[in-house]
Scaffold this active site. Structure first.
Site, PDB file in Angstrom:
ATOM      1  N   PRO A 224       0.940  -1.187  -0.022  1.00 33.63           N
ATOM      2  CG  PRO A 224      -0.983  -1.463   1.666  1.00 33.63           C
ATOM      3  CD  PRO A 224       0.373  -2.160   1.403  1.00 33.63           C
ATOM      4  CD  GLU A 225       2.243   4.027  -4.350  1.00 23.97           C
ATOM      5  OE1 GLU A 225       2.662   5.056  -4.251  1.00 23.97           O
ATOM      6  OE2 GLU A 225       2.473   3.215  -5.368  1.00 23.97           O
TER       7      GLU A 225
ATOM      8  CE  LYS B 201       5.378   2.996   0.799  1.00 20.84           C
ATOM      9  NZ  LYS B 201       5.934   2.035  -0.298  1.00 20.84           N
TER      10      LYS B 201
ATOM     11  NE  ARG C 175      13.253   4.636  10.658  1.00 17.65           N
ATOM     12  CZ  ARG C 175      12.331   4.002   9.740  1.00 17.65           C
ATOM     13  NH1 ARG C 175      12.618   4.248   8.380  1.00 17.65           N
ATOM     14  NH2 ARG C 175      11.302   3.289  10.107  1.00 17.65           N
TER      15      ARG C 175
ATOM     16  CG  ASN D 203       6.982   0.922  -8.337  1.00 15.26           C
ATOM     17  OD1 ASN D 203       8.007   1.653  -8.392  1.00 15.26           O
ATOM     18  ND2 ASN D 203       6.811  -0.175  -8.954  1.00 15.26           N
TER      19      ASN D 203
ATOM     20  NE  ARG E  54       8.085  -2.640  -5.692  1.00 13.69           N
ATOM     21  CZ  ARG E  54       7.181  -1.783  -5.120  1.00 13.69           C
ATOM     22  NH1 ARG E  54       7.409  -1.463  -3.962  1.00 13.69           N
ATOM     23  NH2 ARG E  54       6.031  -1.802  -5.508  1.00 13.69           N
TER      24      ARG E  54
END
Length: 347
Positions: free
Chosen positions: A2-3, A52, A166, A207, A316
């Site tokens: 999932p984005e 995410k 981070r 992606n 990817r």
């Protein structure tokens, strides 16, 4: 996987369905049993999405501030990864009674009704959890089952803060600081296509958004970040903010302009296809009209007719048009408001 827009939709579903309630936690699979037992019966204080990652703040009392650093507050941290999904069921209108996640055979977000074959007359309280359910959360009006996540663990306030420190800026968060993105990109020798997939550089871009944002910016995915002007990087950020906001609102990734959707309206499907929320609804933009280059390798570019290419970048596949995406240096012109000639389709 999932984005970022999907995780923000998850956060909204949890907020609507459980916020402020004492919730029951269990782990039918057993891999989260100790943690679930410790947090069972606590109040869901807050729900947070960053990139995410999903964070569910739980505490013994409803008046606790989840961000005050109290040791009484715990955060259930979930990263869905490639296989994870949340499935919701409940009273009418509860969290829209849908499932959100990213099974490997699908890309993006898919929603479908819960299989309630074990329930009598559709009563969600009688739904027996599958053996693969890592975590079940039950509230007054519904439940949520988590299966197949990459991470499901309990954080304290320091671990939550370390995670947020981070990660790169999330275009969907009000507290995002895009200066961190501008600085990281312009100091890097890495190609911009790889940088946009690095969650420490920008959080939530996957992606599809990577490929489409670079096409819309007319940028070659292999140009080093340090060769881009600040304006180029700012343009990518300013384009991603509304694109992800649309995805969070609708559950669909649509990056094409209306006048381009019927041009070469094709896509190279995998065995199960590139699925999106609402694909069965005739009123939505179909997936073959939603993207400029994503999964359109070997097909003509919608704008110039050049064959769209693909290559592996950091594990990817990146997709791009070698003619439209020719900007390689900071000396090349770029404008966030593309002029008409730049968007014209060439036969």
């Amino acid at each position: 996987m999932p984005e970022g827009h999907t995780i923000h939709r998850l956060a909204a579903a949890f907020d609507a369905g459980f916020a402020g309630q004492r919730v029951r936690l269990s782990s039918p699979q057993g891999r989260f049993e100790t943690e679930a037992r410790r947090l069972d019966g606590q109040v869901l204080l807050d729900v947070e999405a960053v990139g995410k990652h999903l964070l569910l703040a739980l505490g013994p009392e409803a008046n606790l501030d989840p961000l005050a650093g109290s040791p009484a507050v715990s955060f259930v941290h979930v990263h869905l990864g490639l296989y994870g999904s949340w499935t919701f069921a409940g009273d009418e209108g509860f969290a829209a009674a849908h499932a959100i996640g990213a099974p490997r055979r699908r890309v993006g977000e898919t929603e479908h009704a819960v299989d309630d074959g074990d329930a009598e007359a559709g009563d969600w309280r009688r739904i027996v959890p599958r053996e693969t359910v890592r975590l079940r959360i039950t509230g007054a009006h519904g439940l949520a089952d988590l299966t197949g996540p990459t991470a499901c663990e309990v954080y304290d306030a320091e671990q939550r803060a370390a995670l947020l420190a981070r990660l790169g800026p999330d275009p969907l968060r009000a507290d995002a600081d895009p200066e961190r993105l501008f600085d990281r990109v312009r100091r890097s020798r890495t190609g911009i296509g790889a940088l946009l997939m690095n969650q420490d550089v920008i959080a939530g871009v996957g992606n599809i958004y990577r490929a489409e944002a670079l096409f819309r910016a007319r940028l070659d995915p292999f140009v080093p970040g340090r060769d881009l002007s600040r304006g180029m990087v700012e343009g990518i950020w300013e384009d991603l903010v509304p694109l992800l906001a649309y995805g969070a609102r609708t559950g669909r990734i649509v990056t094409t302009e209306p006048e381009h959707r019927d041009i070469e309206a094709r896509i190279i499907e995998r065995s199960r296809g590139t699925r999106q929320n609402g694909d069965e609804d005739p009123g939505v933009v179909p997936r073959e009209k939603s993207f400029y280059v994503y999964h359109r390798h070997t097909l003509p570019c919608r704008l110039c007719g050049t064959i769209v290419r693909s290559a592996d970048v950091a594990g990817r596949t990146v997709f791009w048009c070698p003619r439209c995406q020719s900007v390689r240096t900071r000396r090349a012109p770029w404008s966030r408001e593309h002029d008409a000639s730049a968007w014209a389709y060439a036969d």
